[in-house]
Design a protein around this motif. Structure first.
Motif, PDB file in Angstrom:
ATOM      1  N   CYS A   1      13.671  86.119 -25.077  1.00  0.00           N
ATOM      2  CA  CYS A   1      13.753  85.615 -26.453  1.00  0.00           C
ATOM      3  C   CYS A   1      12.481  85.986 -27.216  1.00  0.00           C
ATOM      4  CB  CYS A   1      13.931  84.099 -26.440  1.00  0.00           C
ATOM      5  SG  CYS A   1      14.254  83.388 -28.068  1.00  0.00           S
ATOM      6  N   PRO A   2      12.591  86.581 -28.408  1.00  0.00           N
ATOM      7  CA  PRO A   2      11.404  86.953 -29.192  1.00  0.00           C
ATOM      8  C   PRO A   2      10.506  85.742 -29.450  1.00  0.00           C
ATOM      9  CG  PRO A   2      13.383  87.921 -30.137  1.00  0.00           C
ATOM     10  CD  PRO A   2      13.837  86.968 -29.080  1.00  0.00           C
ATOM     11  N   PRO A   3       9.191  85.922 -29.430  1.00  0.00           N
ATOM     12  CA  PRO A   3       8.264  84.790 -29.588  1.00  0.00           C
ATOM     13  C   PRO A   3       8.484  83.984 -30.862  1.00  0.00           C
ATOM     14  CG  PRO A   3       7.086  86.730 -28.826  1.00  0.00           C
ATOM     15  CD  PRO A   3       8.475  87.181 -29.151  1.00  0.00           C
ATOM     16  N   ASP A   4       8.744  84.672 -31.983  1.00  0.00           N
ATOM     17  CA  ASP A   4       8.930  83.923 -33.230  1.00  0.00           C
ATOM     18  C   ASP A   4      10.203  83.079 -33.190  1.00  0.00           C
ATOM     19  OD1 ASP A   4      10.455  86.217 -33.149  1.00  0.00           O
ATOM     20  OD2 ASP A   4      10.366  86.581 -35.316  1.00  0.00           O
ATOM     21  N   LEU A   5      11.247  83.602 -32.554  1.00  0.00           N
ATOM     22  CA  LEU A   5      12.486  82.836 -32.436  1.00  0.00           C
ATOM     23  C   LEU A   5      12.317  81.680 -31.450  1.00  0.00           C
ATOM     24  CD1 LEU A   5      15.405  82.631 -33.381  1.00  0.00           C
ATOM     25  CD2 LEU A   5      16.065  84.153 -31.500  1.00  0.00           C
ATOM     26  N   ALA A   6      11.613  81.933 -30.352  1.00  0.00           N
ATOM     27  CA  ALA A   6      11.347  80.864 -29.381  1.00  0.00           C
ATOM     28  C   ALA A   6      10.523  79.747 -30.027  1.00  0.00           C
ATOM     29  CB  ALA A   6      10.617  81.429 -28.166  1.00  0.00           C
ATOM     30  N   LYS A   7       9.587  80.125 -30.887  1.00  0.00           N
ATOM     31  CA  LYS A   7       8.771  79.131 -31.594  1.00  0.00           C
ATOM     32  C   LYS A   7       9.637  78.310 -32.545  1.00  0.00           C
ATOM     33  CE  LYS A   7       4.706  78.713 -34.585  1.00  0.00           C
ATOM     34  NZ  LYS A   7       3.635  79.463 -35.301  1.00  0.00           N
ATOM     35  N   GLN A   8      10.563  78.981 -33.223  1.00  0.00           N
ATOM     36  CA  GLN A   8      11.466  78.264 -34.134  1.00  0.00           C
ATOM     37  C   GLN A   8      12.346  77.283 -33.365  1.00  0.00           C
ATOM     38  OE1 GLN A   8      15.000  78.455 -34.733  1.00  0.00           O
ATOM     39  NE2 GLN A   8      15.052  77.483 -36.755  1.00  0.00           N
ATOM     40  N   HIS A   9      12.835  77.698 -32.207  1.00  0.00           N
ATOM     41  CA  HIS A   9      13.630  76.801 -31.364  1.00  0.00           C
ATOM     42  C   HIS A   9      12.820  75.562 -30.987  1.00  0.00           C
ATOM     43  CE1 HIS A   9      16.421  80.282 -29.819  1.00  0.00           C
ATOM     44  NE2 HIS A   9      16.628  79.972 -31.082  1.00  0.00           N
ATOM     45  N   LYS A  10      11.587  75.786 -30.573  1.00  0.00           N
ATOM     46  CA  LYS A  10      10.735  74.672 -30.144  1.00  0.00           C
ATOM     47  C   LYS A  10      10.491  73.693 -31.282  1.00  0.00           C
ATOM     48  CE  LYS A  10       6.265  73.629 -28.020  1.00  0.00           C
ATOM     49  NZ  LYS A  10       4.982  74.188 -27.495  1.00  0.00           N
ATOM     50  N   GLN A  11      10.236  74.221 -32.473  1.00  0.00           N
ATOM     51  CA  GLN A  11       9.986  73.352 -33.624  1.00  0.00           C
ATOM     52  C   GLN A  11      11.201  72.480 -33.941  1.00  0.00           C
ATOM     53  OE1 GLN A  11       8.884  76.237 -36.594  1.00  0.00           O
ATOM     54  NE2 GLN A  11       6.702  76.147 -36.085  1.00  0.00           N
ATOM     55  N   ILE A  12      12.379  73.069 -33.867  1.00  0.00           N
ATOM     56  CA  ILE A  12      13.596  72.308 -34.155  1.00  0.00           C
ATOM     57  C   ILE A  12      13.861  71.272 -33.066  1.00  0.00           C
ATOM     58  CG2 ILE A  12      16.102  72.461 -34.387  1.00  0.00           C
ATOM     59  CD1 ILE A  12      14.597  73.412 -36.846  1.00  0.00           C
ATOM     60  N   LEU A  13      13.700  71.670 -31.815  1.00  0.00           N
ATOM     61  CA  LEU A  13      14.006  70.755 -30.717  1.00  0.00           C
ATOM     62  C   LEU A  13      13.040  69.583 -30.649  1.00  0.00           C
ATOM     63  CD1 LEU A  13      15.028  73.228 -27.859  1.00  0.00           C
ATOM     64  CD2 LEU A  13      16.468  72.040 -29.515  1.00  0.00           C
ATOM     65  N   GLU A  14      11.854  69.744 -31.206  1.00  0.00           N
ATOM     66  CA  GLU A  14      10.876  68.657 -31.186  1.00  0.00           C
ATOM     67  C   GLU A  14      11.126  67.611 -32.267  1.00  0.00           C
ATOM     68  OE1 GLU A  14       7.085  70.539 -31.430  1.00  0.00           O
ATOM     69  OE2 GLU A  14       6.936  70.890 -29.257  1.00  0.00           O
ATOM     70  N   THR A  15      12.133  67.832 -33.112  1.00  0.00           N
ATOM     71  CA  THR A  15      12.388  66.873 -34.195  1.00  0.00           C
ATOM     72  C   THR A  15      13.192  65.665 -33.737  1.00  0.00           C
ATOM     73  OG1 THR A  15      14.412  68.043 -34.876  1.00  0.00           O
ATOM     74  CG2 THR A  15      12.340  68.708 -35.926  1.00  0.00           C
ATOM     75  N   ALA A  16      13.668  65.673 -32.498  1.00  0.00           N
ATOM     76  CA  ALA A  16      14.492  64.556 -32.018  1.00  0.00           C
ATOM     77  C   ALA A  16      13.622  63.353 -31.704  1.00  0.00           C
ATOM     78  CB  ALA A  16      15.272  64.967 -30.771  1.00  0.00           C
ATOM     79  N   GLY A  17      14.131  62.178 -32.015  1.00  0.00           N
ATOM     80  CA  GLY A  17      13.408  60.953 -31.689  1.00  0.00           C
ATOM     81  C   GLY A  17      14.234  59.734 -31.998  1.00  0.00           C
ATOM     82  N   LEU A  18      13.979  58.645 -31.259  1.00  0.00           N
ATOM     83  CA  LEU A  18      14.719  57.404 -31.448  1.00  0.00           C
ATOM     84  C   LEU A  18      13.951  56.504 -32.398  1.00  0.00           C
ATOM     85  CD1 LEU A  18      17.326  56.133 -30.356  1.00  0.00           C
ATOM     86  CD2 LEU A  18      15.942  54.948 -28.670  1.00  0.00           C
TER      87      LEU A  18
END
Length: 255
Positions: free
Chosen positions: A171-188
């Protein structure tokens, strides 16, 4: 009273632990869908699903195929993901409640998934499994929980597992970074499960107040009881009175 405060603090701490460990217990599977459309994005799906009477897209995550503003493979998170809420993505209620639903824009019953999308999908699924402690065997498709062809004949389980284990690192680094940013938005939060968390915190406070009131009442009764019994002469005091009595003087016998 100390026990009441101790229990109150323990209940509140338990609620905090429950919220902070939501990433462990919240989802038991990832369910993959396709939009069955040539183009689209989260905004379009949200609009269509709102027309059905839902307040948001039915999926927690949407993966772009590059036909709108985002590049292919990029992720978008709905409010259901950010607040860890379930959605009506299928007619199978257990799958709706326990599943994290990912929709890939495109029709993969008619068209194969491009190579760069295979890499992106493998990366996202691997990250989701790691983040939410989900076994790779629990990566499911819509057709696994309902009678449907979704996500299409060109997305098969053995291929997805291969993309996760062999292609995800490409996975390209910029796309992997975008995935990480989105996945970190989850929270209760209170917005996530208002009924659950408000009930837990409200119940904790009420339980603490009840225990505090009960302990105070018992303590007050004990004080009153000690006050009344202190006014009654004890037998030892009466015996001492007779022992020290003047000889020849008769005292009335106490009954």
């Amino acid at each position: 009273m100390r026990i009441g405060w101790f229990l109150l603090v323990a209940l509140l701490l338990g609620n905090i632990v429950l919220a902070n460990t939501a990433h462990i217990w919240r989802f038991d599977s990832v369910v993959v869908h396709h939009s069955a459309t040539r183009e689209g994005d989260y905004a379009l799906i949200r609009h269509l699903h709102k027309q059905r009477g839902w307040n948001d897209a039915a999926y927690q995550l949407v993966m772009s195929n590059g036909t709108r503003s985002l590049p292919p493979g990029a992720l978008e998170a709905s409010g259901r993901y950010r607040h860890l809420l379930p959605g009506p993505a299928t007619s199978n209620q257990p799958a709706n409640l326990g599943g994290l639903h990912l929709c890939i824009i495109g029709n993969y019953q008619n068209d194969p998934l491009p190579e760069h999308m295979q890499i992106a999908l493998g990366h996202v699924l691997r990250e989701l499994c790691q983040k939410f402690h989900i076994s790779q065997e629990r990566v499911l498709f819509h057709r696994d929980v309902n009678a449907t062809l979704c996500p299409g004949q060109y997305i098969q389980k053995e291929d997805v597992l291969r993309w996760m284990n062999q292609k995800a690192d490409q996975c390209p680094p910029d796309l992997a970074k975008q995935h990480k940013q989105i996945l970190e938005t989850a929270g209760l939060s209170l917005e996530s499960y208002p009924g659950l968390l408000v009930a837990l915190h409200g119940g904790s406070v009420l339980a603490g107040l009840l225990i505090f009131a009960l302990a105070r009442k018992i303590r007050t009764r004990k004080k009153h009881s000690n006050r009344h019994t202190s006014d009654i002469p004890r037998r030892s005091d009466q015996r001492k009175r007779y022992d020290n009595a003047t000889p020849g003087v008769r005292y009335p016998r106490q009954r």
